[in-house]
Motif scaffolding. Structure first.
Motif, PDB file in Angstrom:
ATOM      1  N   ARG A  26       2.006 -19.430 -36.750  1.00  0.00           N
ATOM      2  CA  ARG A  26       2.088 -18.488 -35.665  1.00  0.00           C
ATOM      3  C   ARG A  26       2.429 -16.943 -36.313  1.00  0.00           C
ATOM      4  N   SER A  27       3.173 -16.728 -37.076  1.00  0.00           N
ATOM      5  CA  SER A  27       3.561 -15.473 -37.615  1.00  0.00           C
ATOM      6  C   SER A  27       2.362 -15.141 -38.384  1.00  0.00           C
ATOM      7  N   LEU A  28       1.348 -15.866 -38.997  1.00  0.00           N
ATOM      8  CA  LEU A  28       0.310 -15.542 -39.901  1.00  0.00           C
ATOM      9  C   LEU A  28      -0.610 -14.724 -38.802  1.00  0.00           C
ATOM     10  N   ILE A  29      -0.953 -15.461 -37.665  1.00  0.00           N
ATOM     11  CA  ILE A  29      -1.841 -14.777 -36.531  1.00  0.00           C
ATOM     12  C   ILE A  29      -1.433 -13.567 -36.150  1.00  0.00           C
ATOM     13  N   ILE A  30       0.165 -13.409 -35.854  1.00  0.00           N
ATOM     14  CA  ILE A  30       0.658 -12.113 -35.404  1.00  0.00           C
ATOM     15  C   ILE A  30       0.558 -11.017 -36.268  1.00  0.00           C
ATOM     16  N   GLY A  31       0.936 -11.486 -37.496  1.00  0.00           N
ATOM     17  CA  GLY A  31       1.084 -10.435 -38.420  1.00  0.00           C
ATOM     18  C   GLY A  31      -0.425  -9.900 -38.921  1.00  0.00           C
ATOM     19  N   ALA A  32      -1.505 -10.873 -38.766  1.00  0.00           N
ATOM     20  CA  ALA A  32      -2.761 -10.359 -39.104  1.00  0.00           C
ATOM     21  C   ALA A  32      -3.276  -9.425 -37.973  1.00  0.00           C
ATOM     22  N   SER A  33      -2.768  -9.564 -36.789  1.00  0.00           N
ATOM     23  CA  SER A  33      -3.130  -8.718 -35.778  1.00  0.00           C
ATOM     24  C   SER A  33      -2.413  -7.266 -35.769  1.00  0.00           C
ATOM     25  N   TRP A  34      -1.280  -7.534 -36.252  1.00  0.00           N
ATOM     26  CA  TRP A  34      -0.517  -6.329 -36.407  1.00  0.00           C
ATOM     27  C   TRP A  34      -1.038  -5.348 -37.531  1.00  0.00           C
ATOM     28  N   LEU A  35      -1.580  -5.781 -38.574  1.00  0.00           N
ATOM     29  CA  LEU A  35      -2.193  -5.012 -39.524  1.00  0.00           C
ATOM     30  C   LEU A  35      -3.536  -4.385 -38.917  1.00  0.00           C
ATOM     31  N   VAL A  36      -4.275  -5.179 -38.303  1.00  0.00           N
ATOM     32  CA  VAL A  36      -5.559  -4.540 -37.425  1.00  0.00           C
ATOM     33  C   VAL A  36      -5.182  -3.314 -36.529  1.00  0.00           C
ATOM     34  N   LEU A  37      -4.261  -3.489 -35.647  1.00  0.00           N
ATOM     35  CA  LEU A  37      -3.870  -2.508 -34.869  1.00  0.00           C
ATOM     36  C   LEU A  37      -3.359  -1.257 -35.714  1.00  0.00           C
ATOM     37  N   SER A  38      -2.620  -1.535 -36.779  1.00  0.00           N
ATOM     38  CA  SER A  38      -1.965  -0.248 -37.496  1.00  0.00           C
ATOM     39  C   SER A  38      -3.162   0.542 -37.898  1.00  0.00           C
ATOM     40  N   PHE A  39      -4.411  -0.142 -38.161  1.00  0.00           N
ATOM     41  CA  PHE A  39      -5.499   0.644 -38.836  1.00  0.00           C
ATOM     42  C   PHE A  39      -6.211   1.514 -37.703  1.00  0.00           C
ATOM     43  N   PHE A  40      -5.863   1.181 -36.567  1.00  0.00           N
ATOM     44  CA  PHE A  40      -6.713   2.077 -35.445  1.00  0.00           C
ATOM     45  C   PHE A  40      -6.103   3.124 -35.173  1.00  0.00           C
TER      46      PHE A  40
END
Length: 382
Positions: free
Chosen positions: A208-222
């Motif tokens: 679950r952390s892997l999914i949340i962490g990947a989404s967090w990285l994408v949001l940071s790029f925007f």
């Protein structure tokens, strides 16, 4: 200190004659890690000038042949409105020259802002701890490392997209990509390296952390794009940077307690709006000229009213978090201290003073520390 040249120039002093030995002063950009090399100034007592050899049309111009000067090293005195360069950071003092631009690109020379990524993670890790037990210290250390990586990657993306804008802003024009110390290709390869490090961090956690962490990285790029599209980019930054409350909790527990996490997440967004609006006031004039949007420009003269509202909403949501998480009474004195800190910075900040805005922005790491201490004591006293 300005040096003047010309055959007709004369300076007449009662006791001394001052001659510039070098007309050039070597300076270097801060990210190259070099110190300034000031020219030497020779002070010559008037008694050492050989009589009859030091005049030109009665104006007292001193001939170099008539002097036997003794060098005296002088400190450069800044002209009115000038300041000395700040002391070199640890990056410039200790890292090899080839590594310095990359460290500066990741803002490793300015570690204070890393806390803004780390504190939401630490809050939720502490809340997720068992009653009367300390939080998982290994997990706190791991998330501290992850915060350094994520913040650095977000800064790299920001500088890649904003390198043309950064050239127009006084505070940012010396950044590695804006100044040319690194090429865009070198910045991109460094970003790939940072993303791989972040994925390595996530692999230490559960699925679950892997999914949340990947989404967090994408949001940071925007976020850099939001500064061009919306008038409230600081709100988007709040939505992004405070995702750590979900990631930290998911790393400890498979399930998420939204009754606790949503209030603390909303509080984090309001907190971000406070500190990043203050931060944006440093660049509001340059941002306006460059067409960059920010809440500092949007709020204008009403900024302090907005910040007061966000601060009140932040503290109210944190009180609700403590109630829903069943934190013991020691949590609330720490929350009062955090509220006092917010009130202090909003009431005293001089939004027209860049230095004061930066000091108030950096001081927010203590707000996060007050809240973490309150959560920790509230858990231990259960």
């Amino acid at each position: 200190m300005a040096f003047y040249r010309g055959s007709a120039l004369s300076l007449q002093l009662q006791h001394t004659r001052i001659l510039p030995v070098s007309s050039s002063v070597k300076q270097s950009r801060a990210f190259c890690g070099n110190t300034r090399d000031f020219s030497k100034i020779y002070r010559v007592p008037a008694s050492r000038i050989r009589e009859g050899e030091a005049t030109h049309h009665g104006h007292g111009i001193v001939s170099a042949a008539a002097l036997s000067p003794e060098p005296v090293q002088q400190k450069e005195s800044p002209l009115p409105g000038q300041q000395h360069s700040p002391a070199a950071s640890w990056v410039e003092r200790w890292l090899p020259a080839a590594a310095r631009p990359y460290a500066l690109l990741a803002r490793l020379d300015k570690p204070d802002a890393i806390w803004f990524c780390a504190w939401p993670c630490f809050w939720s890790i502490a809340i997720a701890a068992n009653k009367a037990e300390l939080p998982d210290m290994k997990m706190l250390a791991l998330f501290g490392f992850g915060s350094v990586i994520l913040r650095g990657a977000a800064c790299t993306v920001n500088d890649l997209l904003d390198r043309d804008i950064d050239k127009k802003v006084e505070r940012t024009k010396s950044r590695p990509l804006a100044s040319g110390a690194l090429t865009p290709a070198e910045g991109f390869y460094f970003l790939v390296f940072q993303v791989l490090l972040w994925l390595g961090f996530l692999l230490q956690l559960n699925n679950r952390s892997l999914i949340i962490g990947a989404s967090w990285l994408v949001l940071s790029f925007f976020y850099p794009l939001m500064k061009r599209l919306i008038h409230w980019p600081q709100a988007f930054l709040g939505f992004t940077i405070n995702c750590g409350v979900f990631l930290g909790s998911a790393a400890i527990k498979e399930s998420l307690d939204y009754a606790v996490l949503l209030p603390i997440y909303f509080a984090g967004i309001c907190w971000t709006l406070v500190y990043d609006t203050i931060y944006a006031h440093q660049d509001k004039k340059d941002d306006f000229k460059a067409g960059v949007k920010s809440t500092a420009i949007t709020f204008g003269d009403n900024t302090k009213y907005w910040l007061s509202g966000f601060g009140a909403a932040c503290i109210s949501s944190l009180a609700l978090t403590g109630y829903n998480a069943h934190l013991a009474w020691p949590y609330y004195p720490f929350l009062a201290a955090a509220a006092g800190h917010l009130a202090w910075q909003v009431s005293t900040v001089d939004l027209s003073n860049k230095s004061d805005c930066h000091r108030k922005f950096v001081s927010n790491k203590w707000f996060g520390a007050f809240l973490f201490g309150g959560i920790l004591c509230g858990i231990l006293a259960k």
